[in-house]
Design a protein around this motif. Structure first.
Motif, PDB file in Angstrom:
ATOM      1  N   TYR A  37      -1.742  -0.904  -3.965  1.00  0.00           N
ATOM      2  CA  TYR A  37      -2.322  -0.176  -3.903  1.00  0.00           C
ATOM      3  C   TYR A  37      -2.484   1.330  -3.228  1.00  0.00           C
ATOM      4  O   TYR A  37      -1.353   1.402  -3.257  1.00  0.00           O
ATOM      5  CB  TYR A  37      -3.485  -1.263  -1.931  1.00  0.00           C
ATOM      6  CG  TYR A  37      -3.689  -2.333  -2.464  1.00  0.00           C
ATOM      7  CD1 TYR A  37      -5.690  -2.894  -2.256  1.00  0.00           C
ATOM      8  CD2 TYR A  37      -3.264  -3.467  -2.045  1.00  0.00           C
ATOM      9  CE1 TYR A  37      -5.360  -3.429  -2.164  1.00  0.00           C
ATOM     10  CE2 TYR A  37      -4.337  -5.076  -1.589  1.00  0.00           C
ATOM     11  CZ  TYR A  37      -4.882  -4.786  -2.167  1.00  0.00           C
ATOM     12  OH  TYR A  37      -6.055  -5.239  -1.690  1.00  0.00           O
ATOM     13  N   ARG A  86      -7.950  -3.390   0.200  1.00  0.00           N
ATOM     14  CA  ARG A  86      -6.957  -4.276   1.327  1.00  0.00           C
ATOM     15  C   ARG A  86      -7.461  -4.788   1.540  1.00  0.00           C
ATOM     16  O   ARG A  86      -7.164  -6.409   2.277  1.00  0.00           O
ATOM     17  CB  ARG A  86      -5.526  -3.887   1.229  1.00  0.00           C
ATOM     18  CG  ARG A  86      -4.725  -4.725   1.807  1.00  0.00           C
ATOM     19  CD  ARG A  86      -3.288  -3.693   2.288  1.00  0.00           C
ATOM     20  NE  ARG A  86      -3.078  -3.044   3.415  1.00  0.00           N
ATOM     21  CZ  ARG A  86      -2.132  -2.418   3.859  1.00  0.00           C
ATOM     22  NH1 ARG A  86      -1.173  -2.983   3.753  1.00  0.00           N
ATOM     23  NH2 ARG A  86      -1.859  -1.845   4.938  1.00  0.00           N
ATOM     24  N   LEU A 115       0.952  -1.216   0.106  1.00  0.00           N
ATOM     25  CA  LEU A 115       0.005   0.081   0.014  1.00  0.00           C
ATOM     26  C   LEU A 115       1.243   1.350  -0.015  1.00  0.00           C
ATOM     27  O   LEU A 115       2.131   1.470   1.009  1.00  0.00           O
ATOM     28  CB  LEU A 115      -1.012   0.679   1.313  1.00  0.00           C
ATOM     29  CG  LEU A 115      -1.451   1.184   1.355  1.00  0.00           C
ATOM     30  CD1 LEU A 115      -3.349   0.626   2.067  1.00  0.00           C
ATOM     31  CD2 LEU A 115      -1.592   2.497   1.839  1.00  0.00           C
TER      32      LEU A 115
END
Length: 214
Positions: free
Chosen positions: A166, A156, A2
């Motif tokens: 992400y 997520r 992420l």
């Protein structure tokens, strides 16, 4: 991974990682001007299938996001005048148009009957990715039957390791879905009224029909 695109350094790394992932046939989650989307290269059939599998649903043809109005000309055989007027008025933005795609395109989006739903989102992160990857098949970043993700972190939590990168850009500012207009018939028709109202559409295309065909 992420990446927090609110940080300039992380944004650059995240966008580069997302572009690489899409070109490698992997999945990414990115922000749009509505909700977060899960995306794949539209021309990589196994990636489009992986998108459907990760969402956990039947293989319904996903919409396609593009990063430039000019890209639209490469996807369709002939674009109706009404479509051009709507694109000029509302792109980039929350308007999805359904048009007949060019029969020569080497893609397999699923059961689409020769049509494609296309949108150019109004979000700088999404546009930066799309301008490098080209057209992406993109669906809402959530499991079927679950709420749409309003952040990459929410996505997520639902999608897990099925996604390579992400891109977090904070909570979705306006999670109203896009308006969908079918331009494959003789008269344009609204399939779903969303962020762009019927009244606004009729300012551009006065004869457009509503969801009831009126």
């Amino acid at each position: 991974m992420l990446y927090d695109c609110r940080s300039p350094a992380d944004r650059d790394r995240g966008i580069a990682a997302a572009i690489e992932a899409v070109k490698n046939g992997e999945l990414v989650v990115l922000p749009t001007d509505t909700v977060y989307g899960i995306g794949a290269d539209a021309f990589t059939p196994y990636a489009v299938k992986a998108l459907a599998d990760t969402k956990g649903g039947a293989r319904q043809a996903p919409p396609v996001l593009i990063g430039s109005r000019h890209t639209l000309d490469g996807l369709v055989f002939s674009l109706p005048g009404a479509a051009r007027d709507l694109v000029e008025a509302f792109w980039p933005g929350a308007l999805t148009i359904v048009v007949e795609h060019s029969p020569s395109l080497a893609w397999d989006l699923g059961d689409s009957s020769g049509t494609v739903a296309v949108r150019m989102p109004l979000h700088p992160v999404a546009l930066e990715v799309l301008r490098e990857t080209g057209p992406m098949a993109v669906a809402s970043a959530n499991k079927i039957g679950q709420p749409a993700a309003l952040t990459a972190e929410e996505a997520r939590d639902q999608l897990g390791y099925g996604v390579r990168a992400y891109l977090e850009a904070g909570p979705a500012v306006d999670p109203v879905p896009s308006t969908i207009v079918d331009l494959t018939g003789d008269v344009p028709r609204v399939l779903r009224e969303g962020a762009v109202t019927l009244a606004k559409l009729r300012e551009v295309v006065p004869d457009i029909l509503d969801e009831r065909g009126v």
